[in-house]
Design a protein around this motif. Structure first.
Motif, PDB file in Angstrom:
ATOM      1  N   PRO A 285       0.786  -1.241   0.000  1.00  0.00           N
ATOM      2  CA  PRO A 285       0.000   0.000   0.000  1.00  0.00           C
ATOM      3  C   PRO A 285       0.817   1.289   0.000  1.00  0.00           C
ATOM      4  O   PRO A 285       0.392   2.290  -0.558  1.00  0.00           O
ATOM      5  N   PHE A 286       2.004   1.267   0.573  1.00  0.00           N
ATOM      6  CA  PHE A 286       2.785   2.490   0.691  1.00  0.00           C
ATOM      7  C   PHE A 286       3.427   2.920  -0.624  1.00  0.00           C
ATOM      8  O   PHE A 286       3.964   4.019  -0.728  1.00  0.00           O
ATOM      9  N   VAL A 287       3.361   2.081  -1.632  1.00  0.00           N
ATOM     10  CA  VAL A 287       3.920   2.425  -2.932  1.00  0.00           C
ATOM     11  C   VAL A 287       3.001   3.401  -3.686  1.00  0.00           C
ATOM     12  O   VAL A 287       3.395   3.958  -4.707  1.00  0.00           O
ATOM     13  N   ALA A 288       1.822   3.655  -3.160  1.00  0.00           N
ATOM     14  CA  ALA A 288       0.893   4.592  -3.798  1.00  0.00           C
ATOM     15  C   ALA A 288       1.479   5.991  -3.899  1.00  0.00           C
ATOM     16  O   ALA A 288       1.104   6.766  -4.790  1.00  0.00           O
ATOM     17  N   VAL A 289       2.417   6.317  -3.027  1.00  0.00           N
ATOM     18  CA  VAL A 289       3.052   7.631  -3.086  1.00  0.00           C
ATOM     19  C   VAL A 289       3.839   7.807  -4.392  1.00  0.00           C
ATOM     20  O   VAL A 289       4.038   8.936  -4.841  1.00  0.00           O
ATOM     21  N   LEU A 290       4.241   6.734  -5.021  1.00  0.00           N
ATOM     22  CA  LEU A 290       4.942   6.822  -6.304  1.00  0.00           C
ATOM     23  C   LEU A 290       4.003   7.198  -7.444  1.00  0.00           C
ATOM     24  O   LEU A 290       4.458   7.490  -8.538  1.00  0.00           O
ATOM     25  N   GLY A 291       2.701   7.185  -7.186  1.00  0.00           N
ATOM     26  CA  GLY A 291       1.737   7.624  -8.178  1.00  0.00           C
ATOM     27  C   GLY A 291       1.483   9.116  -8.156  1.00  0.00           C
ATOM     28  O   GLY A 291       0.748   9.631  -9.002  1.00  0.00           O
ATOM     29  N   VAL A 292       2.086   9.830  -7.221  1.00  0.00           N
ATOM     30  CA  VAL A 292       1.879  11.282  -7.123  1.00  0.00           C
ATOM     31  C   VAL A 292       2.318  12.019  -8.388  1.00  0.00           C
ATOM     32  O   VAL A 292       1.597  12.911  -8.850  1.00  0.00           O
ATOM     33  N   PRO A 293       3.464  11.700  -9.007  1.00  0.00           N
ATOM     34  CA  PRO A 293       3.801  12.399 -10.254  1.00  0.00           C
ATOM     35  C   PRO A 293       2.790  12.167 -11.380  1.00  0.00           C
ATOM     36  O   PRO A 293       2.511  13.075 -12.169  1.00  0.00           O
TER      37      PRO A 293
END
Length: 119
Positions: free
Chosen positions: A51-59
Motif C-alpha cells: 500500500p505504501f507504494v501509492a506515493v509513487l503515483g503522485v507524479p
C-alpha cells in the motif's frame, strides 16, 4: 529492466517485488501517454502489492490533474482501477477468512496508526 537490482528483485515473489514491477509498468504507460493504464498499474501495485507504494503515483496524479487539468478523467480512471483491483481482493479474502477483510487498509492501520505500545 536491465539493471542488476531489478533483475535480482524481480525473481523473488514478494509483495514489494510485485509492486516494483507494477510501478515500472505504470511509469512506462505514463511515459507512453496511456494515463488510464498508468493509474491502473499504480492501483494494482498499491492494493495488491504494497500500500505504501501509492506515493509513487503522485507524479502521475500531478501530470493528469494539475498539469493537464483532467480531474474528471482522473476520477474515472481511479474509480475503475479501484473497482478492478479491490473487488477480487475482497471476494477472495471473504471466501478464505469468512469475514470482511480489506488487507491494504489493515496494513496501513497497523503500520501508521498503531495505538499499541511496543513496550
Amino acid at each position: 529492466l536491465f539493471a542488476p537490482g531489478m533483475f535480482i528483485s524481480s525473481a523473488s515473489f514478494l509483495p514489494s517485488s510485485f509492486a516494483m514491477c507494477s510501478i515500472t509498468l505504470a511509469y512506462a504507460a505514463w511515459l507512453d501517454g496511456c494515463n488510464q493504464a498508468a493509474v491502473l498499474w499504480v492501483a494494482a501495485a498499491s492494493i495488491i502489492g504494497w500500500p505504501f507504494v501509492a506515493v509513487l503515483g503522485v507524479p502521475i496524479f500531478w501530470d493528469i490533474v494539475v498539469k493537464n487539468g483532467q480531474i474528471k478523467k482522473f476520477a474515472e480512471y481511479f474509480l475503475v482501477a479501484l473497482t478492478y483491483t479491490i473487488s477480487p481482493l475482497i471476494v477472495v479474502d471473504l471466501m478464505l477468512y469468512r469475514k470482511l477483510v480489506v488487507a491494504p487498509l489493515n496494513i496501513i492501520l497497523y503500520n501508521v496508526f498503531n495505538i499499541h505500545d511496543s513496550d
